[in-house]
Design a protein around this motif. Sequence first.
Motif, PDB file in Angstrom:
ATOM      1  N   SER A 105      36.945  51.238  45.036  1.00 40.75           N
ATOM      2  CA  SER A 105      36.669  52.171  43.947  1.00 40.75           C
ATOM      3  C   SER A 105      36.132  51.442  42.727  1.00 40.75           C
ATOM      4  O   SER A 105      36.778  50.536  42.209  1.00 40.75           O
ATOM      5  N   ASP A 106      34.978  51.895  42.269  1.00 38.96           N
ATOM      6  CA  ASP A 106      34.465  51.308  41.029  1.00 38.96           C
ATOM      7  C   ASP A 106      35.061  52.013  39.806  1.00 38.96           C
ATOM      8  O   ASP A 106      34.687  51.732  38.681  1.00 38.96           O
ATOM      9  N   ASP A 107      36.020  52.920  40.054  1.00 35.16           N
ATOM     10  CA  ASP A 107      36.785  53.511  38.945  1.00 35.16           C
ATOM     11  C   ASP A 107      37.745  52.467  38.373  1.00 35.16           C
ATOM     12  O   ASP A 107      38.170  52.577  37.226  1.00 35.16           O
ATOM     13  N   CYS A 108      38.084  51.480  39.192  1.00 38.06           N
ATOM     14  CA  CYS A 108      38.977  50.397  38.781  1.00 38.06           C
ATOM     15  C   CYS A 108      38.157  49.324  38.067  1.00 38.06           C
ATOM     16  O   CYS A 108      37.072  48.953  38.538  1.00 38.06           O
ATOM     17  N   PRO A 109      38.658  48.788  36.947  1.00 38.05           N
ATOM     18  CA  PRO A 109      37.914  47.754  36.226  1.00 38.05           C
ATOM     19  C   PRO A 109      37.607  46.508  37.051  1.00 38.05           C
ATOM     20  O   PRO A 109      36.690  45.771  36.748  1.00 38.05           O
ATOM     21  N   ARG A 110      38.349  46.267  38.126  1.00 37.82           N
ATOM     22  CA  ARG A 110      38.078  45.075  38.937  1.00 37.82           C
ATOM     23  C   ARG A 110      37.361  45.401  40.237  1.00 37.82           C
ATOM     24  O   ARG A 110      37.106  44.522  41.047  1.00 37.82           O
ATOM     25  N   GLY A 111      37.003  46.667  40.441  1.00 35.58           N
ATOM     26  CA  GLY A 111      36.376  47.099  41.687  1.00 35.58           C
ATOM     27  C   GLY A 111      35.100  46.352  42.037  1.00 35.58           C
ATOM     28  O   GLY A 111      34.927  45.894  43.164  1.00 35.58           O
ATOM     29  N   GLU A 112      34.202  46.236  41.086  1.00 34.19           N
ATOM     30  CA  GLU A 112      32.920  45.566  41.350  1.00 34.19           C
ATOM     31  C   GLU A 112      33.122  44.093  41.698  1.00 34.19           C
ATOM     32  O   GLU A 112      32.517  43.579  42.637  1.00 34.19           O
ATOM     33  N   ASP A 113      33.999  43.412  40.946  1.00 33.54           N
ATOM     34  CA  ASP A 113      34.268  41.999  41.224  1.00 33.54           C
ATOM     35  C   ASP A 113      34.904  41.821  42.604  1.00 33.54           C
ATOM     36  O   ASP A 113      34.539  40.909  43.349  1.00 33.54           O
ATOM     37  N   LEU A 114      35.857  42.690  42.949  1.00 38.96           N
ATOM     38  CA  LEU A 114      36.487  42.620  44.272  1.00 38.96           C
ATOM     39  C   LEU A 114      35.452  42.824  45.369  1.00 38.96           C
ATOM     40  O   LEU A 114      35.468  42.133  46.385  1.00 38.96           O
ATOM     41  N   SER A 115      34.556  43.764  45.149  1.00 42.36           N
ATOM     42  CA  SER A 115      33.505  44.046  46.122  1.00 42.36           C
ATOM     43  C   SER A 115      32.660  42.799  46.378  1.00 42.36           C
ATOM     44  O   SER A 115      32.399  42.434  47.528  1.00 42.36           O
ATOM     45  N   LYS A 116      32.253  42.129  45.322  1.00 42.91           N
ATOM     46  CA  LYS A 116      31.429  40.921  45.449  1.00 42.91           C
ATOM     47  C   LYS A 116      32.176  39.813  46.179  1.00 42.91           C
ATOM     48  O   LYS A 116      31.620  39.140  47.037  1.00 42.91           O
ATOM     49  N   ILE A 117      33.443  39.627  45.838  1.00 40.83           N
ATOM     50  CA  ILE A 117      34.239  38.572  46.466  1.00 40.83           C
ATOM     51  C   ILE A 117      34.405  38.837  47.954  1.00 40.83           C
ATOM     52  O   ILE A 117      34.227  37.937  48.782  1.00 40.83           O
ATOM     53  N   ILE A 118      34.743  40.062  48.306  1.00 43.10           N
ATOM     54  CA  ILE A 118      34.959  40.392  49.718  1.00 43.10           C
ATOM     55  C   ILE A 118      33.660  40.247  50.515  1.00 43.10           C
ATOM     56  O   ILE A 118      33.674  39.794  51.655  1.00 43.10           O
ATOM     57  N   GLN A 119      32.528  40.596  49.910  1.00 45.80           N
ATOM     58  CA  GLN A 119      31.240  40.473  50.606  1.00 45.80           C
ATOM     59  C   GLN A 119      30.800  39.026  50.759  1.00 45.80           C
ATOM     60  O   GLN A 119      30.240  38.645  51.774  1.00 45.80           O
ATOM     61  N   THR A 120      31.020  38.213  49.727  1.00 47.09           N
ATOM     62  CA  THR A 120      30.463  36.860  49.735  1.00 47.09           C
ATOM     63  C   THR A 120      31.438  35.776  50.157  1.00 47.09           C
ATOM     64  O   THR A 120      31.044  34.815  50.811  1.00 47.09           O
ATOM     65  N   ASN A 121      32.687  35.912  49.762  1.00 46.32           N
ATOM     66  CA  ASN A 121      33.650  34.852  50.049  1.00 46.32           C
ATOM     67  C   ASN A 121      35.056  35.424  50.226  1.00 46.32           C
ATOM     68  O   ASN A 121      35.932  35.188  49.398  1.00 46.32           O
ATOM     69  N   PRO A 122      35.269  36.175  51.321  1.00 43.21           N
ATOM     70  CA  PRO A 122      36.588  36.783  51.513  1.00 43.21           C
ATOM     71  C   PRO A 122      37.669  35.721  51.690  1.00 43.21           C
ATOM     72  O   PRO A 122      37.395  34.649  52.237  1.00 43.21           O
ATOM     73  N   PRO A 123      38.879  36.000  51.222  1.00 46.44           N
ATOM     74  CA  PRO A 123      39.982  35.047  51.400  1.00 46.44           C
ATOM     75  C   PRO A 123      40.209  34.757  52.890  1.00 46.44           C
ATOM     76  O   PRO A 123      39.912  35.592  53.740  1.00 46.44           O
ATOM     77  N   GLN A 124      40.752  33.582  53.172  1.00 41.76           N
ATOM     78  CA  GLN A 124      40.974  33.142  54.552  1.00 41.76           C
ATOM     79  C   GLN A 124      41.795  34.154  55.346  1.00 41.76           C
ATOM     80  O   GLN A 124      41.486  34.451  56.496  1.00 41.76           O
TER      81      GLN A 124
END
Length: 155
Positions: A105-124
């Motif tokens: 959800s981009d309703d959350c202030p961290r939504g966009e950042d989480l999206s980028k992290i999961i797409q580019t460098n998801p946690p192990q």
Amino acid sequence: MSTDIWECRRTGQCCRLFVFTGVQVSEAEWELLEKDIKLLKLPKEEFKKYESQRTLPLIGNKPPKRCAFLKGENICTIYQKRPKRCREYPIMVQKYRDSIVFHISDDCPRGEDLSKIIQTNPPQKLKKNIGNRKLKVVLESFFEKSMQAYCDEEG
């Protein structure tokens, strides 16, 4: 304010954008929260509705509604025992045999950042759970999506 992208920033934004129902809870979560829900002193019929739906109570007649446990600007009165769905927000996961879809959800202030992290460098740990499946990340407004459905229902 925390700089850890995985940690909730406690803005309360996710608690005040409900359209249809409150957060769906499991049987065990309902039992854990039932005393708190009873303390809200809801009318008997309203309590029975939430009990049968297994959802947290909302305040408001028209959207956006807010969670009855949100006090002031952003204080969750059940934060320490909040349901799993609240802890996982802003991510909803759909698992399929050959793919996993992360709706964020981009309703959350961290939504966009989480999206980028999961797409580019998801946690192990996430990589391990994904395995050979294809990963898809969808950044969207859960509120706008629900409002569209609400407006379609209203005619």
